[in-house]
Design a protein around this motif. Structure first.
Motif, PDB file in Angstrom:
ATOM      1  N   VAL A   1       0.836  -1.204   0.000  1.00 41.44           N
ATOM      2  CA  VAL A   1       0.000   0.000   0.000  1.00 41.44           C
ATOM      3  C   VAL A   1       0.869   1.251   0.000  1.00 41.44           C
ATOM      4  O   VAL A   1       0.610   2.223  -0.723  1.00 41.44           O
ATOM      5  CB  VAL A   1      -0.941  -0.017   1.229  1.00 41.44           C
ATOM      6  CG1 VAL A   1      -1.643   1.340   1.368  1.00 41.44           C
ATOM      7  CG2 VAL A   1      -1.967  -1.130   1.101  1.00 41.44           C
ATOM      8  N   GLY A   2       1.909   1.252   0.793  1.00 42.49           N
ATOM      9  CA  GLY A   2       2.833   2.387   0.819  1.00 42.49           C
ATOM     10  C   GLY A   2       3.503   2.589  -0.524  1.00 42.49           C
ATOM     11  O   GLY A   2       3.671   3.727  -0.981  1.00 42.49           O
ATOM     12  N   MET A   3       3.893   1.450  -1.142  1.00 47.23           N
ATOM     13  CA  MET A   3       4.522   1.538  -2.463  1.00 47.23           C
ATOM     14  C   MET A   3       3.556   2.135  -3.489  1.00 47.23           C
ATOM     15  O   MET A   3       3.943   2.953  -4.335  1.00 47.23           O
ATOM     16  CB  MET A   3       4.978   0.144  -2.896  1.00 47.23           C
ATOM     17  CG  MET A   3       5.637   0.120  -4.274  1.00 47.23           C
ATOM     18  SD  MET A   3       7.153   1.108  -4.352  1.00 47.23           S
ATOM     19  CE  MET A   3       8.234   0.062  -3.351  1.00 47.23           C
ATOM     20  N   GLU A   4       2.310   1.718  -3.426  1.00 50.46           N
ATOM     21  CA  GLU A   4       1.311   2.220  -4.383  1.00 50.46           C
ATOM     22  C   GLU A   4       1.129   3.727  -4.220  1.00 50.46           C
ATOM     23  O   GLU A   4       1.046   4.465  -5.211  1.00 50.46           O
ATOM     24  CB  GLU A   4      -0.021   1.504  -4.177  1.00 50.46           C
ATOM     25  CG  GLU A   4      -1.062   1.914  -5.210  1.00 50.46           C
ATOM     26  CD  GLU A   4      -2.338   1.108  -5.093  1.00 50.46           C
ATOM     27  OE1 GLU A   4      -3.092   1.055  -6.081  1.00 50.46           O
ATOM     28  OE2 GLU A   4      -2.587   0.530  -4.020  1.00 50.46           O
ATOM     29  N   GLU A   5       1.083   4.192  -2.988  1.00 48.25           N
ATOM     30  CA  GLU A   5       0.954   5.625  -2.743  1.00 48.25           C
ATOM     31  C   GLU A   5       2.168   6.370  -3.276  1.00 48.25           C
ATOM     32  O   GLU A   5       2.035   7.451  -3.887  1.00 48.25           O
ATOM     33  CB  GLU A   5       0.795   5.879  -1.245  1.00 48.25           C
ATOM     34  CG  GLU A   5      -0.529   5.378  -0.673  1.00 48.25           C
ATOM     35  CD  GLU A   5      -0.623   5.597   0.824  1.00 48.25           C
ATOM     36  OE1 GLU A   5       0.385   6.050   1.417  1.00 48.25           O
ATOM     37  OE2 GLU A   5      -1.695   5.328   1.402  1.00 48.25           O
ATOM     38  N   HIS A   6       3.328   5.803  -3.079  1.00 50.60           N
ATOM     39  CA  HIS A   6       4.558   6.433  -3.571  1.00 50.60           C
ATOM     40  C   HIS A   6       4.568   6.496  -5.096  1.00 50.60           C
ATOM     41  O   HIS A   6       4.890   7.546  -5.681  1.00 50.60           O
ATOM     42  CB  HIS A   6       5.767   5.632  -3.061  1.00 50.60           C
ATOM     43  CG  HIS A   6       7.077   6.164  -3.557  1.00 50.60           C
ATOM     44  ND1 HIS A   6       7.577   7.388  -3.168  1.00 50.60           N
ATOM     45  CD2 HIS A   6       7.992   5.635  -4.437  1.00 50.60           C
ATOM     46  CE1 HIS A   6       8.735   7.617  -3.787  1.00 50.60           C
ATOM     47  NE2 HIS A   6       9.007   6.561  -4.544  1.00 50.60           N
ATOM     48  N   LEU A   7       4.200   5.393  -5.741  1.00 56.42           N
ATOM     49  CA  LEU A   7       4.160   5.371  -7.210  1.00 56.42           C
ATOM     50  C   LEU A   7       3.115   6.347  -7.752  1.00 56.42           C
ATOM     51  O   LEU A   7       3.332   7.010  -8.773  1.00 56.42           O
ATOM     52  CB  LEU A   7       3.873   3.947  -7.699  1.00 56.42           C
ATOM     53  CG  LEU A   7       4.972   2.909  -7.454  1.00 56.42           C
ATOM     54  CD1 LEU A   7       4.475   1.521  -7.824  1.00 56.42           C
ATOM     55  CD2 LEU A   7       6.227   3.242  -8.258  1.00 56.42           C
ATOM     56  N   SER A   8       1.961   6.420  -7.083  1.00 59.44           N
ATOM     57  CA  SER A   8       0.897   7.333  -7.526  1.00 59.44           C
ATOM     58  C   SER A   8       1.344   8.781  -7.421  1.00 59.44           C
ATOM     59  O   SER A   8       1.047   9.604  -8.294  1.00 59.44           O
ATOM     60  CB  SER A   8      -0.371   7.110  -6.695  1.00 59.44           C
ATOM     61  OG  SER A   8      -0.888   5.812  -6.905  1.00 59.44           O
ATOM     62  N   ASP A   9       2.068   9.101  -6.334  1.00 55.74           N
ATOM     63  CA  ASP A   9       2.601  10.457  -6.185  1.00 55.74           C
ATOM     64  C   ASP A   9       3.577  10.789  -7.310  1.00 55.74           C
ATOM     65  O   ASP A   9       3.547  11.881  -7.885  1.00 55.74           O
ATOM     66  CB  ASP A   9       3.311  10.609  -4.835  1.00 55.74           C
ATOM     67  CG  ASP A   9       2.333  10.653  -3.676  1.00 55.74           C
ATOM     68  OD1 ASP A   9       1.144  10.914  -3.942  1.00 55.74           O
ATOM     69  OD2 ASP A   9       2.752  10.411  -2.531  1.00 55.74           O
ATOM     70  N   GLN A  10       4.440   9.823  -7.627  1.00 56.59           N
ATOM     71  CA  GLN A  10       5.394  10.031  -8.719  1.00 56.59           C
ATOM     72  C   GLN A  10       4.661  10.231 -10.047  1.00 56.59           C
ATOM     73  O   GLN A  10       5.019  11.101 -10.848  1.00 56.59           O
ATOM     74  CB  GLN A  10       6.341   8.831  -8.815  1.00 56.59           C
ATOM     75  CG  GLN A  10       7.427   8.817  -7.764  1.00 56.59           C
ATOM     76  CD  GLN A  10       8.505   7.791  -8.085  1.00 56.59           C
ATOM     77  OE1 GLN A  10       8.280   6.869  -8.867  1.00 56.59           O
ATOM     78  NE2 GLN A  10       9.670   7.962  -7.480  1.00 56.59           N
ATOM     79  N   LEU A  11       3.634   9.414 -10.277  1.00 56.28           N
ATOM     80  CA  LEU A  11       2.871   9.522 -11.523  1.00 56.28           C
ATOM     81  C   LEU A  11       2.194  10.887 -11.620  1.00 56.28           C
ATOM     82  O   LEU A  11       2.191  11.514 -12.688  1.00 56.28           O
ATOM     83  CB  LEU A  11       1.817   8.408 -11.580  1.00 56.28           C
ATOM     84  CG  LEU A  11       0.918   8.394 -12.831  1.00 56.28           C
ATOM     85  CD1 LEU A  11       1.758   8.218 -14.089  1.00 56.28           C
ATOM     86  CD2 LEU A  11      -0.126   7.292 -12.721  1.00 56.28           C
TER      87      LEU A  11
END
Length: 554
Positions: free
Chosen positions: A170-180
């Motif tokens: 979940v943390g990784m997904e939030e990080h990737l979404s922020d980058q996107l």
């Protein structure tokens, strides 16, 4: 009509160049400056191209990053879903195992998870054999419970691991979404910069084209000036039809020559522009067609001074409102194709700016097309882009309107029924209803009519006398001429209405269900007898006092 403007070309023509040498010197100087400006702009365009290319490369790299981020997010979501499914299964297995453990504890009478406590609480029987069997059973049950507890502990550890993985994902997904989101914002910013750069480039290209046109304008202006001096300019016919060459000194200030009124009125009926505005423009442009050349310094031609490209359509413009010397600007097909404003009002098969009827009608058409009915100042400004011009037209128009514009009768083709329906238009918005008025010259000159005196005056203007002026009334008029069926109404017929009495009001039918008359609320005006008040009051009495003749408009 100075609709199109020459830029540098106009300034050169306006200086009155008298010989080829100064003209060529001015041309070379101006064109050299233009070429320098063009080179500078071309350098700017090249810089803008490089900037656009750089932005496009950055966009490609960024789009690659965005695509990778999207793929990583998708992969992460797959693993997350799998982990959530495993966590769910572990929860179910732990629940089943806990039930088995609790059942085993109940069998052993244990309330805690400790097997030592269980051993201490038991009292062994006195018989050795029974004691052995009991001990064996208790040991077996204790071993089974221990196995269950160990399995439960293992599953709980697995559950903790799954929960940890789930939180990481979940943390990784939030990080990737922020980058996107950041990359997408950057991409949008690059796209905006590219669009701005492209717009600046287009602006520079337009500026280059404008400079090219200016250069062409200078050359055309010199060509125009030479052709004018050599007598080879084809803007005007060999013989210009001046209508008042012998009357220049006799034009009365504040008055409109009677001979022109029929053209103004016809144009007003067709396009809705009051005759006095058309007269004002005619006065300002060519002093009622008495201008010596009838061609302006920038090439506007004819009675109402149209630029040739406005007359035939801007698609034919070469420079500064001019068109090719060999283009026939009177050709109706040429004008239609170019969406020009030229009009064949006199129906002679051509639209000629040197024809009074055509040029006046074209001026009315132009004003109407530019919204005269909504904003007359703006429409006049389009005719000539100058505030002083607008003010001057309005001032003249008010003078002509208030002074009726004419000293005597308007010659409108006597004997023609169609002309009796137009002769009264001069009084629209310029008259007042007076019961019993219009029966002397003072009243008539001031536009003071009642319904019957107006009808009498209108017919007298076309050479038809409807009895004595001093005694005319609706009663005398309804006994004249021939009774006509309402289904056979023709322009020029008298129509009667029952108002304060039977046949209390009379007007002149003009066609399309309308009549003109002196109405008590408006003075002379055109009214619709197919609806509302006048439909209710029309009593179907129709009298024809003159024969219907065809009209030749010259």
């Amino acid at each position: 009509m100075k609709i199109a403007k020459l830029t540098l070309a106009v300034s050169l023509v306006g200086t009155g160049i008298t010989s080829a040498t100064p003209a060529e010197a001015e041309t070379n100087k101006a064109t050299e400056k233009i070429e320098q400006q063009k080179k500078h702009i071309e350098l700017q365009i090249n810089k803008m191209d490089n900037k656009i290319n750089q932005l496009q490369n950055e966009k490609l790299i960024l789009k690659g990053h965005i695509e990778k981020l999207k793929n990583a997010i998708q992969d992460n979501e797959v693993v997350l879903r799998e982990t959530e499914a495993s966590f769910k299964i572990l929860m179910e297995e732990i629940q089943v195992l806990s039930q088995s453990i609790n059942h085993q504890k109940e069998k052993l009478g244990i309330k805690t998870n400790s097997l030592i406590e269980f051993a201490d609480l038991r009292v062994l029987p006195k018989e050795p054999e029974s004691s052995y069997k009991l001990s064996f059973n208790l040991l077996a049950q204790a071993q089974e419970l221990g196995t269950l507890l160990a399995e439960e502990e293992r599953l709980i550890d697995l559950q903790k691991q799954a929960k940890t993985v789930q939180l990481d994902l979940v943390g990784m997904e939030e990080h990737l979404s922020d980058q996107l989101s950041q990359k997408s914002s950057l991409l949008k910013e690059l796209e905006n910069k590219e669009a701005e750069a492209a717009e600046q480039k287009d602006s520079l290209i337009e500026e280059t084209e404008m400079l090219t046109n200016q250069k062409s304008a200078i050359e055309k202006a010199i060509e125009y000036e030479k052709a004018s001096k050599e007598g080879t300019l084809k803007l005007k016919p060999d013989t210009i039809p001046h209508y008042f060459n012998d009357m220049v000194e006799t034009i009365v200030p504040g008055k409109v020559p009677d001979q022109f009124m029929k053209h103004y009125i016809k144009a007003e009926m067709e396009y809705g522009v009051p005759w006095y505005y058309l007269a004002a423009i005619h006065k300002i442009e060519t002093n009622f067609s008495t201008h010596s050349k009838m061609v302006s310094s920038v090439g506007a031609v004819g009675h109402m001074q149209f630029m040739p490209s406005t007359w035939v359509g801007s698609k034919y413009e070469t420079v500064g409102g001019l068109v090719a010397f060999d283009l026939d600007i009177t050709d109706l097909h040429v004008i239609k194709a170019g969406k020009g404003y030229g009009v064949d009002a006199d129906l002679d098969g051509i639209a000629d700016p040197w024809s009074l009827a055509d040029s006046i009608a074209a001026a009315a058409k132009y004003l109407s097309a530019h919204g005269f009915s909504k904003d007359h100042r703006k429409a006049i400004w389009h005719y000539n882009h100058a505030d002083w011009y607008v003010n001057k037209v309005i001032a003249y128009a008010e003078t002509y309107k208030n002074g009726t514009g004419s000293d005597g009768p308007i010659e409108m083709f006597a004997g023609s029924a169609k002309n009796v329906v137009t002769v009264g238009n001069r009084w629209i918005n310029n008259s007042v209803y007076v019961f019993g008025g219009g029966r002397n010259h003072t009243d008539i000159n001031l536009g003071r009519f009642d319904c019957s005196s107006f009808v009498h005056w209108a017919y007298s203007e076309v050479g038809v006398k409807l009895g004595e002026l001093t005694s005319v009334s609706t009663e005398t008029l309804k006994n004249l001429g021939e009774t006509t069926n309402v289904n056979d109404l023709q322009p020029g017929d008298l129509v009667f209405f029952d108002t304060y009495k039977k046949d209390g009001h009379v007007g002149i039918y003009i066609g399309d269900g309308k009549f003109i008359g002196s109405q008590s609320s408006t003075g002379v005006a055109i009214a619709d007898m197919t609806k509302g008040y006048w439909k209710e009051k029309f009593n179907n009495r129709v009298k024809r006092v003159i024969a219907i003749n065809s009209m030749e408009y010259n």
